[in-house]
Design a protein around this motif. Structure first.
Motif, PDB file in Angstrom:
ATOM      1  N   SER A  28       0.842  -1.193   0.000  1.00  0.00           N
ATOM      2  CA  SER A  28       0.000   0.000   0.000  1.00  0.00           C
ATOM      3  C   SER A  28       0.878   1.245   0.000  1.00  0.00           C
ATOM      4  O   SER A  28       2.020   1.216   0.473  1.00  0.00           O
ATOM      5  CB  SER A  28      -0.942   0.013   1.209  1.00  0.00           C
ATOM      6  OG  SER A  28      -0.216   0.123   2.413  1.00  0.00           O
ATOM      7  N   SER A  30       0.606   5.941  -0.232  1.00  0.00           N
ATOM      8  CA  SER A  30      -0.241   7.124  -0.124  1.00  0.00           C
ATOM      9  C   SER A  30       0.144   8.143  -1.180  1.00  0.00           C
ATOM     10  O   SER A  30       1.286   8.189  -1.647  1.00  0.00           O
ATOM     11  CB  SER A  30      -0.119   7.754   1.271  1.00  0.00           C
ATOM     12  OG  SER A  30       1.195   8.239   1.484  1.00  0.00           O
ATOM     13  N   PHE A  50     -14.814  10.650  -1.059  1.00  0.00           N
ATOM     14  CA  PHE A  50     -13.757  10.093  -1.900  1.00  0.00           C
ATOM     15  C   PHE A  50     -13.615  10.929  -3.171  1.00  0.00           C
ATOM     16  O   PHE A  50     -14.469  11.754  -3.500  1.00  0.00           O
ATOM     17  CB  PHE A  50     -14.080   8.645  -2.282  1.00  0.00           C
ATOM     18  CG  PHE A  50     -15.332   8.486  -3.112  1.00  0.00           C
ATOM     19  CD1 PHE A  50     -15.293   8.577  -4.510  1.00  0.00           C
ATOM     20  CD2 PHE A  50     -16.564   8.248  -2.508  1.00  0.00           C
ATOM     21  CE1 PHE A  50     -16.443   8.443  -5.275  1.00  0.00           C
ATOM     22  CE2 PHE A  50     -17.722   8.113  -3.274  1.00  0.00           C
ATOM     23  CZ  PHE A  50     -17.654   8.215  -4.653  1.00  0.00           C
ATOM     24  N   ARG A  64     -10.784   4.738 -10.800  1.00  0.00           N
ATOM     25  CA  ARG A  64     -10.841   4.119  -9.479  1.00  0.00           C
ATOM     26  C   ARG A  64     -11.169   5.177  -8.425  1.00  0.00           C
ATOM     27  O   ARG A  64     -10.726   6.313  -8.514  1.00  0.00           O
ATOM     28  CB  ARG A  64      -9.508   3.449  -9.133  1.00  0.00           C
ATOM     29  CG  ARG A  64      -9.132   2.280 -10.036  1.00  0.00           C
ATOM     30  CD  ARG A  64     -10.049   1.094  -9.810  1.00  0.00           C
ATOM     31  NE  ARG A  64      -9.637  -0.073 -10.574  1.00  0.00           N
ATOM     32  CZ  ARG A  64     -10.047  -0.350 -11.808  1.00  0.00           C
ATOM     33  NH1 ARG A  64     -10.900   0.472 -12.407  1.00  0.00           N
ATOM     34  NH2 ARG A  64      -9.629  -1.435 -12.421  1.00  0.00           N
ATOM     35  N   TYR A  66     -11.007   6.528  -4.480  1.00  0.00           N
ATOM     36  CA  TYR A  66     -10.158   6.428  -3.290  1.00  0.00           C
ATOM     37  C   TYR A  66     -10.630   7.435  -2.245  1.00  0.00           C
ATOM     38  O   TYR A  66     -10.786   8.619  -2.535  1.00  0.00           O
ATOM     39  CB  TYR A  66      -8.690   6.680  -3.639  1.00  0.00           C
ATOM     40  CG  TYR A  66      -8.154   5.669  -4.636  1.00  0.00           C
ATOM     41  CD1 TYR A  66      -7.920   4.351  -4.251  1.00  0.00           C
ATOM     42  CD2 TYR A  66      -7.920   6.031  -5.952  1.00  0.00           C
ATOM     43  CE1 TYR A  66      -7.460   3.418  -5.165  1.00  0.00           C
ATOM     44  CE2 TYR A  66      -7.459   5.105  -6.871  1.00  0.00           C
ATOM     45  CZ  TYR A  66      -7.232   3.801  -6.473  1.00  0.00           C
ATOM     46  OH  TYR A  66      -6.788   2.881  -7.386  1.00  0.00           O
ATOM     47  N   SER A  67     -10.849   6.948  -1.033  1.00  0.00           N
ATOM     48  CA  SER A  67     -11.301   7.818   0.050  1.00  0.00           C
ATOM     49  C   SER A  67     -10.168   8.697   0.550  1.00  0.00           C
ATOM     50  O   SER A  67      -9.007   8.302   0.558  1.00  0.00           O
ATOM     51  CB  SER A  67     -11.843   6.982   1.217  1.00  0.00           C
ATOM     52  OG  SER A  67     -13.000   6.276   0.843  1.00  0.00           O
ATOM     53  N   LEU A  79      -4.624  10.396  -0.060  1.00  0.00           N
ATOM     54  CA  LEU A  79      -5.280   9.145  -0.401  1.00  0.00           C
ATOM     55  C   LEU A  79      -4.378   7.979  -0.027  1.00  0.00           C
ATOM     56  O   LEU A  79      -3.150   8.117  -0.007  1.00  0.00           O
ATOM     57  CB  LEU A  79      -5.575   9.085  -1.902  1.00  0.00           C
ATOM     58  CG  LEU A  79      -6.221  10.311  -2.549  1.00  0.00           C
ATOM     59  CD1 LEU A  79      -6.283  10.124  -4.057  1.00  0.00           C
ATOM     60  CD2 LEU A  79      -7.603  10.547  -1.980  1.00  0.00           C
ATOM     61  N   VAL A  81      -3.771   3.864  -1.150  1.00  0.00           N
ATOM     62  CA  VAL A  81      -4.101   2.912  -2.201  1.00  0.00           C
ATOM     63  C   VAL A  81      -3.505   1.554  -1.865  1.00  0.00           C
ATOM     64  O   VAL A  81      -2.318   1.461  -1.512  1.00  0.00           O
ATOM     65  CB  VAL A  81      -3.547   3.391  -3.567  1.00  0.00           C
ATOM     66  CG1 VAL A  81      -3.922   2.399  -4.666  1.00  0.00           C
ATOM     67  CG2 VAL A  81      -4.057   4.786  -3.896  1.00  0.00           C
ATOM     68  N   THR A  90      -3.981  -0.895  -9.786  1.00  0.00           N
ATOM     69  CA  THR A  90      -3.292  -0.158  -8.726  1.00  0.00           C
ATOM     70  C   THR A  90      -1.782  -0.355  -8.782  1.00  0.00           C
ATOM     71  O   THR A  90      -1.022   0.537  -8.397  1.00  0.00           O
ATOM     72  CB  THR A  90      -3.821  -0.577  -7.350  1.00  0.00           C
ATOM     73  OG1 THR A  90      -3.857  -2.015  -7.266  1.00  0.00           O
ATOM     74  CG2 THR A  90      -5.217  -0.037  -7.118  1.00  0.00           C
ATOM     75  N   THR A 134      -9.299   3.886   5.530  1.00  0.00           N
ATOM     76  CA  THR A 134      -9.068   5.222   4.967  1.00  0.00           C
ATOM     77  C   THR A 134     -10.156   6.242   5.321  1.00  0.00           C
ATOM     78  O   THR A 134      -9.844   7.290   5.885  1.00  0.00           O
ATOM     79  CB  THR A 134      -8.829   5.146   3.450  1.00  0.00           C
ATOM     80  OG1 THR A 134      -9.863   4.394   2.823  1.00  0.00           O
ATOM     81  CG2 THR A 134      -7.498   4.470   3.153  1.00  0.00           C
TER      82      THR A 134
END
Length: 374
Positions: A28, A30, A50, A64, A66-67, A79, A81, A90, A134
């Motif tokens: 993951s 950011s 988001f 896509r 993303y919150s 964000l 991911v 992703t 998130t």
């Protein structure tokens, strides 16, 4: 500003610069987005909302959602991911976009939000799994900052401790607000000495949490912490949301106080359908989307309207199919439907004739819908 792009409904995207990119865990990362002064009003947001990113992945254009992990008072958009696999979109986002690059971003949207009540004493509980932390993180930072009388409890599930996203930030929040925030971690593939914290977050785990963690309330000797819960926030996969939402409801929390956000498509009802409807066969449906008119005949009303239109491969906008995301929101221009549970429309919108066909059962032989709300 870019041209409108169809994302369920026409959506405007803006070219923003990536101000910072940072690894969070092994799978993951950011992204912090730089917002120009002339776009600050457009990119103002509420906790829980988001943005959508549009980018190229393996030669195809993908969109896509993303919150935000940042809180509105922080005056930035951050964000997080999750890279689901090496062959996922992703992974391309991670490989191809870096600090200083520009990417197309939609204005913030979404209704996984809460009304702020800074003068009230409230108890709010959050359940998150994996990347589902998130929007919960944005909510908790916001509430801690703006509601000095509110206490919060976070129950955060992951497979292993190494996959916990934002552990340091959560730790800092607990240190800063130790009298109002407690965070509990649960692992499905890592054994801990305390059995309570082993396994997934679900209805069975909620029973244990209520009895072992939320049983004594220092502020009221005659009740439990669970008795004082005002709002519940849940974010994760559909099965988890369904299990926890129903368990919270059966333990006395009203449905309107249980809020959830899906991070993937989910085709089941969150709450069971408790009503029965007279059978209607051969239902005629007319609908408009993107300026074009389509007609269809539904076999009967044993299934919801949207699902039957999708099965006929008609171009209707949708995402979750569970009454949560609002992508399929439309105007009922003619006919009669029963709108079942939904986490999106307000009472005022329902009164104006808006429906979510993914959660609607036809109650008349003819139905006319209009998806072109903008």
């Amino acid at each position: 500003m870019e041209q409108q792009i169809y994302k369920g409904k026409p959506t405007r995207f803006y070219r923003l610069k990536i101000a910072k990119k940072q690894d969070l865990t092994k799978n993951s990362f950011s992204l912090d987005l730089e917002i120009p002064e002339d776009l600050k009003d457009i990119f103002s947001f509420e906790a829980g909302q988001f943005v959508s990113l549009i980018f190229q992945a393996f030669g195809e254009t993908v969109i896509r959602d993303y919150s935000m992990t940042s809180a509105p008072f922080e005056q930035k958009i951050s964000l997080a991911v999750k890279i689901s696999s090496e062959n996922s979109a992703t992974s391309e986002l991670y490989r191809n976009f870096h600090t200083g690059d520009e990417i197309l971003v939609s204005a913030p949207s979404g209704r996984f939000t809460l009304v702020s009540k800074p003068s009230e004493f409230r108890t709010i509980i959050g359940f998150a799994a994996g990347i589902g932390i998130t929007p919960i993180l944005s909510h908790f930072k916001t509430i801690l900052h703006t509601e000095p009388r509110t206490r919060l409890f976070l129950f955060y599930g992951n497979r292993t401790s190494s996959e916990v996203i934002f552990r340091e930030e959560l730790h800092d929040l607990v240190e800063k607000y130790n009298e109002r925030l407690q965070v509990f971690y649960f692992y499905s593939q890592e054994k801990l000495s305390h059995q309570l914290f082993n396994g997934r977050l679900d209805d069975k785990k909620l029973n244990l949490i209520i009895n072992q963690l939320l049983h004594l309330d220092d502020t009221d000797e005659e009740s439990t912490i669970w008795d004082a819960v005002d709002e519940v926030l849940i974010c994760g996969k559909g099965d988890m949301i369904k299990s926890l939402a129903n368990a919270c409801y059966h333990h006395g929390i009203r449905k309107k106080n249980i809020h959830f956000e899906l991070f993937e498509e989910f085709n089941e009802d969150i709450y069971p359908v408790e009503k029965e409807f007279p059978l209607i066969n051969n239902i005629e449906v007319e609908f408009q989307t993107l300026g074009k008119t389509y007609t269809a005949t539904l076999k009967n009303n044993n299934e919801k309207i949207l699902q039957q239109l999708i099965s006929q491969k008609l171009p209707v906008p949708y995402s979750c199919k569970s009454g949560i995301c609002g992508t399929c929101e439309c105007q009922l221009e003619n006919g009669d439907v029963e709108l079942l549970e939904n986490e999106y429309l307000t009472e005022k919108e329902e009164a104006s004739g808006k429906i979510l066909p993914c959660m609607s059962i036809a109650k008349s032989k003819k139905i006319k819908l209009n998806f072109d709300l903008n």
